[in-house]
Design a protein around this motif. Structure first.
Motif, PDB file in Angstrom:
ATOM      1  N   UNK A 125      54.680   5.867 -20.835  1.00  0.00           N
ATOM      2  CA  UNK A 125      55.558   5.148 -19.908  1.00  0.00           C
ATOM      3  C   UNK A 125      57.008   5.614 -19.980  1.00  0.00           C
ATOM      4  N   UNK A 126      57.360   6.344 -21.032  1.00  0.00           N
ATOM      5  CA  UNK A 126      58.747   6.793 -21.195  1.00  0.00           C
ATOM      6  C   UNK A 126      59.124   7.773 -20.086  1.00  0.00           C
ATOM      7  N   UNK A 127      60.358   7.674 -19.639  1.00  0.00           N
ATOM      8  CA  UNK A 127      60.818   8.533 -18.548  1.00  0.00           C
ATOM      9  C   UNK A 127      61.066   9.965 -19.009  1.00  0.00           C
ATOM     10  N   UNK A 153      40.023   2.887 -24.180  1.00  0.00           N
ATOM     11  CA  UNK A 153      41.458   3.167 -24.181  1.00  0.00           C
ATOM     12  C   UNK A 153      41.702   4.671 -24.244  1.00  0.00           C
ATOM     13  N   UNK A 154      40.882   5.381 -25.012  1.00  0.00           N
ATOM     14  CA  UNK A 154      41.025   6.841 -25.103  1.00  0.00           C
ATOM     15  C   UNK A 154      40.755   7.492 -23.752  1.00  0.00           C
ATOM     16  N   UNK A 155      39.727   7.006 -23.064  1.00  0.00           N
ATOM     17  CA  UNK A 155      39.440   7.537 -21.729  1.00  0.00           C
ATOM     18  C   UNK A 155      40.607   7.286 -20.789  1.00  0.00           C
ATOM     19  N   UNK A 156      41.140   6.069 -20.819  1.00  0.00           N
ATOM     20  CA  UNK A 156      42.289   5.732 -19.969  1.00  0.00           C
ATOM     21  C   UNK A 156      43.498   6.602 -20.310  1.00  0.00           C
ATOM     22  N   UNK A 157      43.655   6.912 -21.596  1.00  0.00           N
ATOM     23  CA  UNK A 157      44.766   7.772 -22.018  1.00  0.00           C
ATOM     24  C   UNK A 157      44.634   9.160 -21.411  1.00  0.00           C
ATOM     25  N   UNK A 158      43.418   9.697 -21.415  1.00  0.00           N
ATOM     26  CA  UNK A 158      43.199  11.016 -20.818  1.00  0.00           C
ATOM     27  C   UNK A 158      43.448  10.980 -19.310  1.00  0.00           C
ATOM     28  N   UNK A 159      43.019   9.903 -18.669  1.00  0.00           N
ATOM     29  CA  UNK A 159      43.221   9.771 -17.221  1.00  0.00           C
ATOM     30  C   UNK A 159      44.715   9.715 -16.893  1.00  0.00           C
ATOM     31  N   UNK A 163      47.345  12.514 -14.984  1.00  0.00           N
ATOM     32  CA  UNK A 163      48.231  12.205 -13.862  1.00  0.00           C
ATOM     33  C   UNK A 163      49.681  12.592 -14.158  1.00  0.00           C
ATOM     34  N   UNK A 164      50.111  12.384 -15.404  1.00  0.00           N
ATOM     35  CA  UNK A 164      51.524  12.587 -15.735  1.00  0.00           C
ATOM     36  C   UNK A 164      51.808  13.942 -16.373  1.00  0.00           C
ATOM     37  N   UNK A 165      50.930  14.370 -17.268  1.00  0.00           N
ATOM     38  CA  UNK A 165      51.148  15.622 -17.995  1.00  0.00           C
ATOM     39  C   UNK A 165      49.886  16.494 -17.942  1.00  0.00           C
ATOM     40  N   UNK A 166      49.504  16.985 -16.773  1.00  0.00           N
ATOM     41  CA  UNK A 166      48.246  17.746 -16.672  1.00  0.00           C
ATOM     42  C   UNK A 166      48.199  18.983 -17.564  1.00  0.00           C
TER      43      UNK A 166
END
Length: 306
Positions: A125-127, A153-159, A163-166
């Motif tokens: 979430x950090x900018x 939670x790990x799956x959500x982290x990868x998702x 999105x943010x850091x491909x």
């Protein structure tokens, strides 16, 4: 080697009084008679310095693996204090991670689940965060944590990372996909969340990873998940054909190999590309799972319609 010991300015007056009070050498001194006057040269008096010759030297003790591990453990324990939120130590942890990247793997193994999740959410979430730190975080922390937790939670982290850091996600995936002691569901659920274009890019990414036979066997399940829903481009089809050839000797009884083989043949039948039917038939003949029969049926159809 000589070592020079200097006195502080505020001690100069006392030094001078001591030097002035010292008596001259006594010729009748038994020590002086035995060892000779040359030993007096070992100590030269002045109002500024005392020079001591032949002082022993001590090299710094080299850091052993035990010392390194102990220091790493101490560093980790500093960030494990349950009374203080890890987020209040974030800046210090960033600096420590850049200096000692292995601390991230150690933290991934030891942080309480709730603390680790809080930390991961903060990073996502950090900018703006230090690029070097992020690279190390996705290289050392995420792969180790995914292997340890194997959670939604790990799956959500990868998702979210996708999105943010491909590009950073690729660092983690390259390590995770080579790990044969992890559970498969986190990666499989992540693959299932991607659309056809993303899966196509993913397979092309996997095609560039250097995998041994054990690693290939382990990720066939994941590759099948990605392959069945991706775009069947020439690059993808060529990679799958190469995979089928290279894995045939050690995957002849693997059901996931059979699933990929069947899916590949089904799509090649539709695409009508110019492929090596003879070699494909040999691969199918050597296969030993229930998928062999439908694969042979497709091969025969392709040969008739060629």
């Amino acid at each position: 080697m000589s070592h020079i010991w200097t006195f502080a300015p505020e001690s100069q007056a006392l030094l001078n009084r001591c030097l002035n009070a010292a008596s001259p050498p006594d010729p009748g001194n038994k020590w002086l008679q035995k060892f000779g006057p040359q030993n007096l040269d070992l100590i030269k008096k002045s109002n500024e310095t005392i020079i001591v010759n032949d002082s022993p030297e001590y090299d710094d003790v080299p850091a052993t693996q035990e010392n390194t591990d102990a220091n790493l453990t101490n560093d980790v324990e500093h960030f494990l204090d349950p009374e203080i939120s890890i987020l209040t130590k974030f800046e210090g942890l960033v600096g420590k991670s850049i200096k000692t990247p292995k601390i991230l793997g150690k933290l991934a193994d030891t942080l309480p689940t709730s603390t680790a999740e809080q930390w991961i959410e903060h990073i996502l979430s950090a900018e703006s965060l230090n690029t070097d730190f992020l690279t190390l975080f996705y290289k050392y922390f995420i792969p180790t944590y995914v292997k340890r937790e194997n959670s939604r939670f790990c799956t959500d982290t990868l998702i979210k990372t996708h999105e943010k850091y491909p590009q950073l996600l690729k660092i983690s995936l390259k390590i995770i996909l080579k790990e044969t002691e992890r559970e498969n569901n986190v990666i499989n659920d992540f693959f299932s969340s991607l659309n056809a274009d993303e899966l196509t890019n993913l397979i092309e990414f996997i095609s560039d990873i250097d995998l041994n036979s054990e690693q290939y066997t382990y990720i066939l399940f994941n590759i099948h998940t990605a392959y069945k829903s991706c775009n069947k481009t020439d690059n993808v089809q060529n990679y799958i054909f190469s995979l089928l050839k290279n894995c045939n000797n050690f995957c002849s009884s693997d059901k996931n190999y059979g699933k990929i083989l069947l899916a590949y043949l089904q799509h090649e039948k539709k695409l009508r590309r110019n492929i090596d039917i003879i070699l494909l038939e040999e691969l199918v003949e050597r296969h030993k799972t229930p998928f062999k029969r439908p694969c042979l049926s497709i091969i025969n159809d392709m040969k008739e319609n060629k």
